[in-house]
Design a protein around this motif. Structure first.
Motif, short mmCIF file in Angstrom:
data_model
loop_
_atom_site.label_atom_id
_atom_site.label_comp_id
_atom_site.label_asym_id
_atom_site.label_seq_id
_atom_site.Cartn_x
_atom_site.Cartn_y
_atom_site.Cartn_z
N ASP A 156 46.02 40.18 76.80
CA ASP A 156 46.32 39.19 75.77
C ASP A 156 47.83 39.15 75.57
N GLU A 157 48.48 38.26 76.27
CA GLU A 157 49.94 38.13 76.19
C GLU A 157 50.40 37.65 74.82
N THR A 158 49.52 36.96 74.10
CA THR A 158 49.90 36.39 72.80
C THR A 158 49.75 37.38 71.65
#
Length: 148
Positions: free
Chosen positions: A137-139
């Motif tokens: 989950d880059e966000t």
């Protein structure tokens, strides 16, 4: 419950109300492969609401992933608490299961979805199969609320 209704697979009271994904993950490393399976399921189905309390252990020791149908959207909306395996390789057995969805979604599932939702599911399966690892989950915002 009527006599014609099938018996539920998990009865009320069959699980410890204090156990959930976070406690089971911390206390029971032997269950991590079950959680990996749920993480793959959540990604492929685009689960938008996998809270910690939606992962239960039945009185028989089996792990149950409880859902209420916020899945399969064509727009990517993944929300899950199961990010502990991000970046790890996905086992060949799970990849085989995912690979089976790339060309054909089982008719029992496909008939319940729109054509666009089927294509999106196949696209997510294709992505996971090619990446061969659990997504990251880059966000930092792909968590449901509340978490439990």
């Amino acid at each position: 419950m009527s006599e014609d209704a099938p018996a539920p697979l998990l009865e009320s009271g069959d699980s410890d109300g204090w156990e959930h994904y976070f406690t089971l993950f911390a206390d029971e490393p032997a269950l991590h492969d079950e959680f990996r399976r749920i993480a793959v399921f959540d990604f492929v189905t685009n689960n938008t609401d996998r809270k910690s309390g939606h992962v239960l252990r039945g009185s028989d020791g089996r792990i149950w992933a409880i859902d209420h149908g916020l899945c399969f959207s064509a727009a990517f909306k993944l929300r899950t608490v199961i990010w502990d395996f991000a970046g790890e390789p996905i086992s060949d057995a799970l990849l085989d299961d995912v690979g089976n969805l790339i060309d054909e979604v089982p008719a029992e599932v496909a008939e319940l979805l729109t054509e666009r939702e089927v294509r999106a599911l196949q696209g997510r399966a294709r992505y996971l199969f090619a990446a061969r690892e659990f997504p990251i989950d880059e966000t930092g915002r792909r968590f449901p609320w509340p978490l439990v």
